[in-house]
Design a protein around this motif. Sequence first.
Motif, PDB file in Angstrom:
ATOM      1  N   UNK A 289       0.824  -1.217   0.000  1.00 28.92           N
ATOM      2  CA  UNK A 289       0.000   0.000   0.000  1.00 28.92           C
ATOM      3  C   UNK A 289       0.863   1.275   0.000  1.00 28.92           C
ATOM      4  N   UNK A 290       2.070   1.183  -0.501  1.00 27.12           N
ATOM      5  CA  UNK A 290       2.955   2.357  -0.561  1.00 27.12           C
ATOM      6  C   UNK A 290       2.400   3.435  -1.488  1.00 27.12           C
ATOM      7  N   UNK A 291       1.713   3.041  -2.560  1.00 21.10           N
ATOM      8  CA  UNK A 291       1.183   4.014  -3.524  1.00 21.10           C
ATOM      9  C   UNK A 291       0.111   4.899  -2.891  1.00 21.10           C
ATOM     10  N   UNK A 292      -0.689   4.359  -1.995  1.00 16.67           N
ATOM     11  CA  UNK A 292      -1.712   5.171  -1.326  1.00 16.67           C
ATOM     12  C   UNK A 292      -1.067   6.166  -0.361  1.00 16.67           C
ATOM     13  N   UNK A 293      -0.010   5.760   0.286  1.00 18.30           N
ATOM     14  CA  UNK A 293       0.722   6.674   1.161  1.00 18.30           C
ATOM     15  C   UNK A 293       1.291   7.837   0.352  1.00 18.30           C
ATOM     16  N   UNK A 294       1.816   7.542  -0.818  1.00 17.49           N
ATOM     17  CA  UNK A 294       2.363   8.595  -1.691  1.00 17.49           C
ATOM     18  C   UNK A 294       1.263   9.525  -2.194  1.00 17.49           C
ATOM     19  N   UNK A 295       0.093   8.994  -2.555  1.00 16.18           N
ATOM     20  CA  UNK A 295      -1.033   9.808  -3.000  1.00 16.18           C
ATOM     21  C   UNK A 295      -1.492  10.755  -1.902  1.00 16.18           C
ATOM     22  N   UNK A 296      -1.553  10.261  -0.688  1.00 16.07           N
ATOM     23  CA  UNK A 296      -1.968  11.089   0.444  1.00 16.07           C
ATOM     24  C   UNK A 296      -0.985  12.237   0.698  1.00 16.07           C
ATOM     25  N   UNK A 297       0.292  11.963   0.537  1.00 16.52           N
ATOM     26  CA  UNK A 297       1.306  12.986   0.775  1.00 16.52           C
ATOM     27  C   UNK A 297       1.289  14.062  -0.313  1.00 16.52           C
ATOM     28  N   UNK A 298       1.079  13.680  -1.577  1.00 20.80           N
ATOM     29  CA  UNK A 298       1.172  14.639  -2.695  1.00 20.80           C
ATOM     30  C   UNK A 298      -0.160  15.336  -2.994  1.00 20.80           C
ATOM     31  N   UNK A 299      -1.270  14.609  -2.991  1.00 17.75           N
ATOM     32  CA  UNK A 299      -2.574  15.187  -3.344  1.00 17.75           C
ATOM     33  C   UNK A 299      -3.623  14.762  -2.298  1.00 17.75           C
ATOM     34  N   UNK A 300      -3.649  15.452  -1.168  1.00 13.71           N
ATOM     35  CA  UNK A 300      -4.561  15.069  -0.074  1.00 13.71           C
ATOM     36  C   UNK A 300      -6.026  15.067  -0.489  1.00 13.71           C
ATOM     37  N   UNK A 301      -6.465  16.124  -1.264  1.00 14.78           N
ATOM     38  CA  UNK A 301      -7.885  16.204  -1.649  1.00 14.78           C
ATOM     39  C   UNK A 301      -8.280  15.030  -2.542  1.00 14.78           C
ATOM     40  N   UNK A 302      -7.411  14.724  -3.505  1.00 17.75           N
ATOM     41  CA  UNK A 302      -7.709  13.582  -4.370  1.00 17.75           C
ATOM     42  C   UNK A 302      -7.756  12.280  -3.563  1.00 17.75           C
ATOM     43  N   UNK A 303      -6.899  12.183  -2.566  1.00 22.90           N
ATOM     44  CA  UNK A 303      -6.891  10.993  -1.722  1.00 22.90           C
ATOM     45  C   UNK A 303      -8.208  10.840  -0.974  1.00 22.90           C
ATOM     46  N   UNK A 304      -8.764  11.983  -0.505  1.00 28.56           N
ATOM     47  CA  UNK A 304     -10.041  11.934   0.212  1.00 28.56           C
ATOM     48  C   UNK A 304     -11.153  11.450  -0.703  1.00 28.56           C
ATOM     49  N   UNK A 305     -11.145  11.903  -1.980  1.00 25.95           N
ATOM     50  CA  UNK A 305     -12.157  11.468  -2.927  1.00 25.95           C
ATOM     51  C   UNK A 305     -12.029   9.973  -3.204  1.00 25.95           C
TER      52      UNK A 305
END
Length: 558
Positions: A289-305
């Motif tokens: 799940x490293x890719x989700x951690x990276x998404x959260x760090x770079x684009x928080x709003x997109x991660x929430x969606x």
Amino acid sequence: MAFAILRTAKLKSFGEIGGSLSHNYRTRFTANADQSRSHQNEHDVSESADAMQMIKNRLPEKLRKNGVLCIEHLITASPDWIGWNNKNAEAEFFEQSKKWLIDRYGSENVITTSIHRDETTPHLIAYVVPMDTTGRLNARKWLGGRKLMSDMQTDFANQVNHLGLERGLEGSKARHTTIKDFYAEIQKPALAAKKLKVLEIEQRLEVPEVGFWGYVGATKKEYASHAQLAAYYFAQQQADAYAADVGAQFSQMQITFEKKLTAERLKAEKSEEAYKRAVHELEALKKKYAVFEELYQLWPSDFEEVERIATEDVAERKRIKAENERIKEIKKQEKERERARELERKIEAQKQKEAEFKKKLFVKREQRLDAQYEAALERFKRCQSEPERQTVMHLFSEKKAAFTADPLRIMDEVKRSEFGELNPVYKGCISLFRVKNEQDFGFFLDHLTKSFEELAPSYVGAGAAQGPITRKVCAATSNWLYVLLDRYGSKYEKKAEALREHLHACEEKAEKSIFDHVLYDYQTKERIAKNKAEMATLSPSPALEKSRDKDDLEGPSF
């Protein structure tokens, strides 16, 4: 902390069962067993061959390829359990273990158990045939899956919890050792690098070489010196005895300490293995799940969606899964109900079959008696003399009386007779009269049939002395088979019929061996009757005798 230990092994061939039994009954060399303590072992069944036969008798006629024929259980407790030093606690532990096995599998499936006390830690070995209520081998019912195995461990631990024994860590991913590995592990020495030295007491007193009686008649000074030396001698003996006692106690302390260290080492190794596995699985999850951690760090709003969509999708999938499981459970319950109905139909059909079989038993018994009568009548017609006919009817009357009488009473009469217990047929057949359950019946039926097959066609128990006893025993046993078939059902009919044929042949041979003796008796009686008749014709008539008596009274006439 002491733990309850339960291990199982699936035995899928008679070779595996035989190998296990040879180890269990010490019929082969067992490296980890102390032969000087083997007499302390206990076995429900005294011989391994009998145990194998009882397992075979319990198995169905048709065996599935690669199916589990028997489950071997090893039951014990941690080496440091305080109960091993208490005979009552040890006996209670093994008694509760047997009760747990019977409650779990049924008494008919628990074939035999053994208790080993000639190894480092006492333990119980049990052989269980995994037969379900439908009469099929079904090891998966008890050992199918991790949850069932875990529940089994919990259930057994609850059975012996009052003895101060606990279950291992529930839910742990530590892997259980096999029975073979357990035997090897528990025998490992606890201290390999350094050995403990047994305390040694130096001998500082030296006994003088001069004997005690050498001072008789000596001076006071010499006597005093002698008394001092004698005191030294007895003090030396006490010191040696004390040294031996301390050494023995220290050796026992060392053995106990090594056992505790072994148990602690086993627990430590399992805990370390579980920890390493947990760390490895955690690292794998992080990588996955490293890719989700990276998404959260770079684009928080997109991660929430993405998280919202994923959450809704997971909820919908859970709902669909729950619905599917509900439908699946309904279908499963319906199948179980149908299976239960089918089982009830089979049970009812079997009951009807058994009822019809029991009705026919009486008819078959009467038919057999009629057949014996017809055979005797046919033989009667071929007789050429009256003694022969009398002999045939005499022997048939004896056979009928033995066949229609109470078989238990007949066997009791044979036992109390002069040569009854010496009769070889009686020695074999009496086992059927000691049957206590269905397992006994199946075992003794096979054993007795095999014995008769080995003796056929010569058989034993013939002759003037043993022949009449053999005929009674064969008739009583044949009659007793009807009682046992009525008790245990039609599945033993073919085997019982085979044994009955041997009994009939053995009885016929015994009858032939005594026929001439009985015939001779009747011929003798006929000869005596003829001699009496001839003597009667040669004797004077009554009138002549009366006239002669009258002349004797009156005297001669001139």
